[in-house]
Design a protein around this motif. Sequence first.
Motif, PDB file in Angstrom:
ATOM      1  N   GLU A  74       4.321 -41.719  -9.574  1.00  0.00           N
ATOM      2  CA  GLU A  74       5.703 -41.486  -9.145  1.00  0.00           C
ATOM      3  C   GLU A  74       6.158 -40.069  -9.489  1.00  0.00           C
ATOM      4  N   TRP A  75       6.679 -39.388  -8.487  1.00  0.00           N
ATOM      5  CA  TRP A  75       7.231 -38.045  -8.565  1.00  0.00           C
ATOM      6  C   TRP A  75       6.205 -36.954  -8.909  1.00  0.00           C
TER       7      TRP A  75
ATOM      8  N   PRO B 161       4.002 -34.014  -7.995  1.00  0.00           N
ATOM      9  CA  PRO B 161       3.978 -33.098  -6.847  1.00  0.00           C
ATOM     10  C   PRO B 161       2.631 -33.157  -6.116  1.00  0.00           C
ATOM     11  N   GLY B 162       2.687 -33.218  -4.794  1.00  0.00           N
ATOM     12  CA  GLY B 162       1.484 -33.259  -3.977  1.00  0.00           C
ATOM     13  C   GLY B 162       0.865 -34.640  -3.866  1.00  0.00           C
ATOM     14  N   VAL B 163       1.344 -35.597  -4.648  1.00  0.00           N
ATOM     15  CA  VAL B 163       0.788 -36.954  -4.617  1.00  0.00           C
ATOM     16  C   VAL B 163       1.839 -37.943  -4.128  1.00  0.00           C
ATOM     17  N   CYS B 164       3.002 -37.903  -4.751  1.00  0.00           N
ATOM     18  CA  CYS B 164       4.073 -38.846  -4.418  1.00  0.00           C
ATOM     19  C   CYS B 164       4.876 -38.324  -3.223  1.00  0.00           C
ATOM     20  N   GLU B 165       5.039 -39.186  -2.244  1.00  0.00           N
ATOM     21  CA  GLU B 165       5.821 -38.816  -1.072  1.00  0.00           C
ATOM     22  C   GLU B 165       7.119 -39.616  -1.007  1.00  0.00           C
ATOM     23  N   LYS B 166       7.660 -39.934  -2.184  1.00  0.00           N
ATOM     24  CA  LYS B 166       8.884 -40.721  -2.261  1.00  0.00           C
ATOM     25  C   LYS B 166       9.988 -40.014  -1.481  1.00  0.00           C
ATOM     26  N   GLY B 167      10.698 -40.763  -0.694  1.00  0.00           N
ATOM     27  CA  GLY B 167      11.741 -40.194   0.158  1.00  0.00           C
ATOM     28  C   GLY B 167      11.288 -40.151   1.603  1.00  0.00           C
TER      29      GLY B 167
ATOM     30  N   VAL C 138       8.064 -41.627   2.459  1.00  0.00           N
ATOM     31  CA  VAL C 138       7.283 -42.861   2.602  1.00  0.00           C
ATOM     32  C   VAL C 138       7.763 -43.837   1.539  1.00  0.00           C
ATOM     33  N   SER C 139       7.968 -45.090   1.932  1.00  0.00           N
ATOM     34  CA  SER C 139       8.385 -46.075   0.930  1.00  0.00           C
ATOM     35  C   SER C 139       7.224 -46.341  -0.021  1.00  0.00           C
ATOM     36  N   CYS C 140       7.548 -46.679  -1.237  1.00  0.00           N
ATOM     37  CA  CYS C 140       6.524 -46.916  -2.254  1.00  0.00           C
ATOM     38  C   CYS C 140       5.555 -48.018  -1.822  1.00  0.00           C
TER      39      CYS C 140
ATOM     40  N   SER D 270      -0.048 -44.618   0.250  1.00  0.00           N
ATOM     41  CA  SER D 270      -1.497 -44.736   0.057  1.00  0.00           C
ATOM     42  C   SER D 270      -1.921 -44.263  -1.340  1.00  0.00           C
ATOM     43  N   ASN D 271      -1.050 -43.548  -2.024  1.00  0.00           N
ATOM     44  CA  ASN D 271      -1.359 -43.056  -3.378  1.00  0.00           C
ATOM     45  C   ASN D 271      -0.769 -43.939  -4.472  1.00  0.00           C
TER      46      ASN D 271
END
Length: 165
Positions: free
Chosen positions: A127-128, A130-136, A138-140, A144-145
């Motif tokens: 979660e959060w 950078p470069g891994v979490c796309e929160k905002g 893509v929904s959790c 895919s990460n």
Amino acid sequence: MDTELEIQRLLSRVQELERENAILRKQLAALKSCDSLQKGIASAHHAAATFVNSKGPCVQNAAQKNQNHSSEPSLQAASAPVTCTSSPTEKIRLYRSLFRGRTDAYARRWYSEKTQKSGYSPVCSNEWKPGVCEKGRVSCAKCSNRQLSPLDDGAIYRNASVVGL
């Protein structure tokens, strides 16, 4: 003159006893808070045992199976009572013996000031990042990460320390 000395000695003794009384009152209050905590723990332990025993043979067998595996917590009473002066490790062990659930994931409570809503979401170790979490974007749930964090003693300690472990 002897009477005056005796009065001074008695006044000194009264002051000494009043100091001792104040100390004893503080100790008694601390013991009462530990006692009420212990009664609450005993009540929760009894409720958990009653719950397990009221669910029939499947749950009873599962509870018995867990008692045979030392790596898993059991509903058996701890060898020494857990009090408010017990170590956090002992308190976490007690908590794990009273409450069961998934250990591969756990949830964190959230609250939105904007919408005035609250709820629980699984904790993701990415979660959060950078470069891994796309929160905002893509929904959790669809990420895919997504990597759910396992429930460990550290997570229990962090949560319990908020309420005064």
